[in-house]
Design an enzyme around this catalytic site. Structure first.
Site, mmCIF file in Angstrom:
data_model
loop_
_atom_site.group_PDB
_atom_site.id
_atom_site.type_symbol
_atom_site.label_atom_id
_atom_site.label_comp_id
_atom_site.label_asym_id
_atom_site.label_seq_id
_atom_site.Cartn_x
_atom_site.Cartn_y
_atom_site.Cartn_z
ATOM 1 C CG ASN A 9 1.784 5.112 4.703
ATOM 2 O OD1 ASN A 9 1.720 6.063 5.486
ATOM 3 N ND2 ASN A 9 2.578 4.068 4.914
ATOM 4 C CE LYS A 11 5.834 4.759 3.324
ATOM 5 N NZ LYS A 11 6.897 3.922 2.813
ATOM 6 C CG HIS A 98 4.174 0.726 7.128
ATOM 7 N ND1 HIS A 98 5.532 0.811 6.952
ATOM 8 C CD2 HIS A 98 3.616 0.934 5.916
ATOM 9 C CE1 HIS A 98 5.777 1.077 5.666
ATOM 10 N NE2 HIS A 98 4.629 1.163 5.018
ATOM 11 C CD GLU A 100 8.246 2.989 6.079
ATOM 12 O OE1 GLU A 100 7.407 3.816 6.464
ATOM 13 O OE2 GLU A 100 8.504 2.793 4.866
ATOM 14 C CD GLU A 170 2.922 -1.408 2.272
ATOM 15 O OE1 GLU A 170 2.610 -0.568 1.436
ATOM 16 O OE2 GLU A 170 3.371 -1.105 3.398
ATOM 17 N N GLY A 176 9.780 2.051 -1.257
ATOM 18 C CA GLY A 176 10.611 3.240 -1.441
ATOM 19 C C GLY A 176 11.896 2.982 -2.201
ATOM 20 C CB SER A 216 8.185 0.801 -5.773
ATOM 21 O OG SER A 216 9.259 1.033 -4.872
HETATM 22 P P1 13P Z 1 6.354 3.478 -1.569
HETATM 23 O O1 13P Z 1 5.105 3.496 -2.445
HETATM 24 O O2 13P Z 1 6.954 4.837 -1.409
HETATM 25 O O3 13P Z 1 7.309 2.422 -1.986
HETATM 26 O O4 13P Z 1 5.833 3.081 -0.096
HETATM 27 C C1 13P Z 1 5.067 1.948 0.055
HETATM 28 C C2 13P Z 1 4.544 1.909 1.441
HETATM 29 O O5 13P Z 1 5.283 1.657 2.367
HETATM 30 C C3 13P Z 1 3.124 2.202 1.645
HETATM 31 O O6 13P Z 1 2.734 1.880 2.931
#
Ligand code: 13P
Length: 254
Positions: A9, A11, A98, A100, A170, A176, A216
């Protein structure tokens, strides 16, 4: 038998030219062949403006997914991307819900449900994201929180439709942050999600649905997650941006 699935992903990262650079490198490395030879489904979910260039470059060798879509085909929704737009580019997958987007764009599980239904009606695969905040985790309410997200996201889906959805668990506190959930925690919740699906659709359907862990995930940790009974793959943010580490995610699980 559920096939392993590794999804990146990106982002809000990579311009179209940066995306193309990634694709060229992935092709040079023979990444798609390696994944296919080892029965791993692999792909990337990319920003809307990168979709065309990435799909044109990778064709059907790797999965190319969008990061969001609207549930309506067209209309006065400034800034949105419709499913017919994705279909015209032959995009077959889309992330939904997601954390976010839930946090910054008021994406509710009810909206996610509309999007999931619209994607399925159009033959696209929804990757439905769920997961709790740190406060919910600390309060010990993860399971009830995630159960509600699953029930609302899957509302009114038939057994046949439900079997086509991919779920990504997640935990927000692990995204992150470098503070990934332990394999035990991830398996506990992914196993619980499968139990919820069993209650909703029966064992046959629940056992078909792929559940990914995200938060992560790195090349060094990916194998541990995928060795868990109910974890069928990973949704990877940061470690999917660099093509070398993206490849290492694959080689680590072979
Ligand atoms: P990270 O792997 O950067 O922690 O992000 C996870 C994520 O949100 C994947 O959708």
């Amino acid at each position: 038998m559920r096939r392993k699935l590794l999804l990146g992903n990106w982002k809000m990262n990579k311009t179209p030219s940066e995306a193309l650079e990634f694709c060229n490198a992935a092709k040079e490395m023979g990444l798609a062949k390696l994944a296919r030879a080892n029965k791993v489904d692999m792909g990337v979910c990319v920003p809307a403006v990168d979709l065309q260039v990435v799909k044109k470059s990778l064709k059907n060798s790797l999965i190319v997914g969008a990061e969001n879509c609207h549930w309506l085909d067209h209309g006065a929704y400034t800034g949105e991307v419709s499913i017919p737009m994705l279909k015209e580019l032959n995009i077959g997958w889309c992330l939904i819900g997601h954390s976010e987007r839930r946090e910054y764009d008021n994406e509710t599980s009810e909206k996610c449900n509309l999007k999931i239904k619209a994607l399925l009606a159009n033959g696209l695969v929804p990757v439905y994201c769920c997961g709790e905040s740190e406060a919910t985790y600390d309060a010990g309410n993860t399971k009830s929180f995630v159960e509600e997200q699953i029930i609302a996201g899957f509302k009114d889906l038939s057994e046949e439709e439900a079997a086509k959805v991919v779920i990504a668990y997640e935990p927000i506190w692990a995204i992150g942050t470098g503070k990934n959930a332990s394999e035990e925690i991830a398996e506990d919740i992914c196993g619980f999600i499968r139990k919820v699906l069993k209650k909703l659709y029966g064992a046959k359907v629940a056992n078909k649905i792929r559940i990914l862990y995200g938060g992560s995930v790195k090349p060094a940790s990916v194998k541990g997650y995928l060795s868990q009974k109910d974890i069928d793959g990973a949704l990877v943010g940061g470690a999917s941006l660099d093509v070398n580490s993206y490849k290492q995610l694959l080689t680590a699980i072979l």
